[in-house]
Design an enzyme around this catalytic site. Sequence first.
Site, PDB file in Angstrom:
ATOM      1  N   GLN A  17       0.800  -1.221   0.000  1.00 55.85           N
ATOM      2  CA  GLN A  17       0.000   0.000   0.000  1.00 55.85           C
ATOM      3  C   GLN A  17       0.838   1.279   0.000  1.00 55.85           C
ATOM      4  O   GLN A  17       0.329   2.345  -0.301  1.00 55.85           O
ATOM      5  CB  GLN A  17      -0.955  -0.019   1.201  1.00 55.85           C
ATOM      6  CG  GLN A  17      -1.970  -1.159   1.082  1.00 55.85           C
ATOM      7  CD  GLN A  17      -2.940  -1.215   2.259  1.00 55.85           C
ATOM      8  OE1 GLN A  17      -2.697  -1.919   3.222  1.00 55.85           O
ATOM      9  NE2 GLN A  17      -4.026  -0.483   2.178  1.00 55.85           N
ATOM     10  N   HIS A  64       1.041  -9.205   4.781  1.00 53.89           N
ATOM     11  CA  HIS A  64      -0.153  -8.346   4.734  1.00 53.89           C
ATOM     12  C   HIS A  64      -0.798  -8.418   3.343  1.00 53.89           C
ATOM     13  O   HIS A  64      -0.475  -7.638   2.446  1.00 53.89           O
ATOM     14  CB  HIS A  64       0.250  -6.907   5.070  1.00 53.89           C
ATOM     15  CG  HIS A  64      -0.899  -5.996   5.382  1.00 53.89           C
ATOM     16  ND1 HIS A  64      -1.008  -5.292   6.565  1.00 53.89           N
ATOM     17  CD2 HIS A  64      -2.005  -5.652   4.666  1.00 53.89           C
ATOM     18  CE1 HIS A  64      -2.119  -4.577   6.564  1.00 53.89           C
ATOM     19  NE2 HIS A  64      -2.740  -4.769   5.418  1.00 53.89           N
ATOM     20  N   ASN A  91      -1.872 -10.698   8.435  1.00 53.76           N
ATOM     21  CA  ASN A  91      -2.807  -9.600   8.667  1.00 53.76           C
ATOM     22  C   ASN A  91      -4.249 -10.021   8.387  1.00 53.76           C
ATOM     23  O   ASN A  91      -4.540 -10.618   7.341  1.00 53.76           O
ATOM     24  CB  ASN A  91      -2.464  -8.421   7.746  1.00 53.76           C
ATOM     25  CG  ASN A  91      -3.378  -7.244   7.996  1.00 53.76           C
ATOM     26  OD1 ASN A  91      -3.338  -6.642   9.070  1.00 53.76           O
ATOM     27  ND2 ASN A  91      -4.240  -6.927   7.048  1.00 53.76           N
ATOM     28  N   GLU A  92      -5.133  -9.693   9.302  1.00 57.30           N
ATOM     29  CA  GLU A  92      -6.572  -9.912   9.122  1.00 57.30           C
ATOM     30  C   GLU A  92      -6.877 -11.228   8.396  1.00 57.30           C
ATOM     31  O   GLU A  92      -7.388 -11.220   7.265  1.00 57.30           O
ATOM     32  CB  GLU A  92      -7.202  -8.730   8.378  1.00 57.30           C
ATOM     33  CG  GLU A  92      -7.127  -7.448   9.169  1.00 57.30           C
ATOM     34  CD  GLU A  92      -7.930  -6.287   8.558  1.00 57.30           C
ATOM     35  OE1 GLU A  92      -8.428  -6.441   7.433  1.00 57.30           O
ATOM     36  OE2 GLU A  92      -8.057  -5.253   9.217  1.00 57.30           O
TER      37      GLU A  92
HETATM   38  C1  BGC Z   1      -6.319  -3.606   6.206  1.00 53.95           C
HETATM   39  C2  BGC Z   1      -5.685  -2.479   5.444  1.00 53.95           C
HETATM   40  C3  BGC Z   1      -6.751  -1.578   4.842  1.00 53.95           C
HETATM   41  C4  BGC Z   1      -7.585  -1.006   5.976  1.00 53.95           C
HETATM   42  C5  BGC Z   1      -8.711  -0.090   5.511  1.00 53.95           C
HETATM   43  C6  BGC Z   1      -7.614  -3.281   6.859  1.00 53.95           C
HETATM   44  O1  BGC Z   1      -8.592  -4.077   6.275  1.00 53.95           O
HETATM   45  O2  BGC Z   1      -5.402  -4.270   7.016  1.00 53.95           O
HETATM   46  O3  BGC Z   1      -4.842  -3.044   4.478  1.00 53.95           O
HETATM   47  O4  BGC Z   1      -6.204  -0.576   4.057  1.00 53.95           O
HETATM   48  O5  BGC Z   1      -8.129  -2.005   6.773  1.00 53.95           O
HETATM   49  O6  BGC Z   1      -9.577  -0.763   4.651  1.00 53.95           O
END
Ligand code: BGC
Length: 393
Positions: free
Chosen positions: A20, A114, A157-158
Amino acid sequence: MTQLTFPDGFLWGAATAGHQIEGGNVNSDWWPREVAPGSDIPEPSGDAADSYHRYREDIALLAASGLNTYRFSLEWSRIEPAEGMVSRAALDHYRRVIDCCHEFGVQPAITIYHFTTPRWFADDGGWRNPASVERFARFTEIVLPLLDTASHVFTINEPNILAMIFAGKEGNQQIQAGALPDPDPVVTGHIIAAHRRAVDLVRTTGRPVGWPVAPQQFYTDPGDTRAAEVMRAYAYPRETVFLEASRGDDFVGVQAYTRTRITADGPLPAPDDVEQTLTGWEYYPPAIAEAARLAHDVTGLPVFVSENGIATADDQRRIDYTRGALAALHAEVARGLPLIGYLHWSLLDNYEWGSYRPTFGLIGWDRETFERHPKPSLAWLGEVAKANAVDTE
Ligand code: BGC
């Protein structure tokens, strides 16, 4: 005006992710889709914020504001551009980023992975391939030497958003408010197995390890028992299973931005009569505190807010939102929630998975020259960090 003071040693910082902000991430699975003729992705990431080269300036700005922690991710496609081939130069790059954090007195909080994978990984079935577990474990082993001074290590991540959107049945697509696709249970199983392998490996470094889950703060109308049943069934594969998989970790990360109403017919997008952010999400500052409480109740673990923020062009609204989020978090701490720190999403305006329009950053930058423009919200959050307290007005 009331001063709400946070626990001693509380970590204050901001987060980013490789694809990003770095730019030129040509070997990732996203890049070919971004540049394909007729792509479903509105805008390619291109040079992004060129933070691959300008990280020093970014870390210096973070440190100068008063923040003390920088969460960033290691870009798998740079470190392992072909299966089994390790780029020493890319590892050296991330070592320099870590050294730079220390030089400025900033703690590095490191995300191993990520969302973006190397092309070779995606081309061979991505997270659907059972080999993905071993492949991720091998990548984790490759980066272990980089983790030795991390304040905290986040494996994946997530994982819940990854399973639903980035590696889900419907493939990559932009994050949408409201309904989220069904996670593929096979993908979910592989991601959880990969996390467990990575946790064991990271433990050899002695650094605290966990993963950040993104609860969607589903809610129903009071007394609507049918909706409550639908909600539980909807939430289980989308977030609860990933929180349960955190048990045994050192901490759980939480990332939340908004809430989602569920009726007996399922989830609804943000209603028209509420304030919406640039991502179309309801402006709802307490989301992160509710998510932190949920994550702690399910896992029993200390909680680290590893992302929270708002996509807005109005920086005063960013400050309002963050103040509201911190006040709600403070109330949970007062009720006994063990909270490690707060990392704002994001340090920089960045590539919001298909578009540069939703601006989440504490720092803006010029699309032509990359010149950094810190926003008032950066100075504001830095003052909060220095005081270890937020005022309610
Ligand atoms: C993620 C980011 C994303 C942010 C806003 C999260 O889902 O880790 O990569 O940019 O939230 O959408």
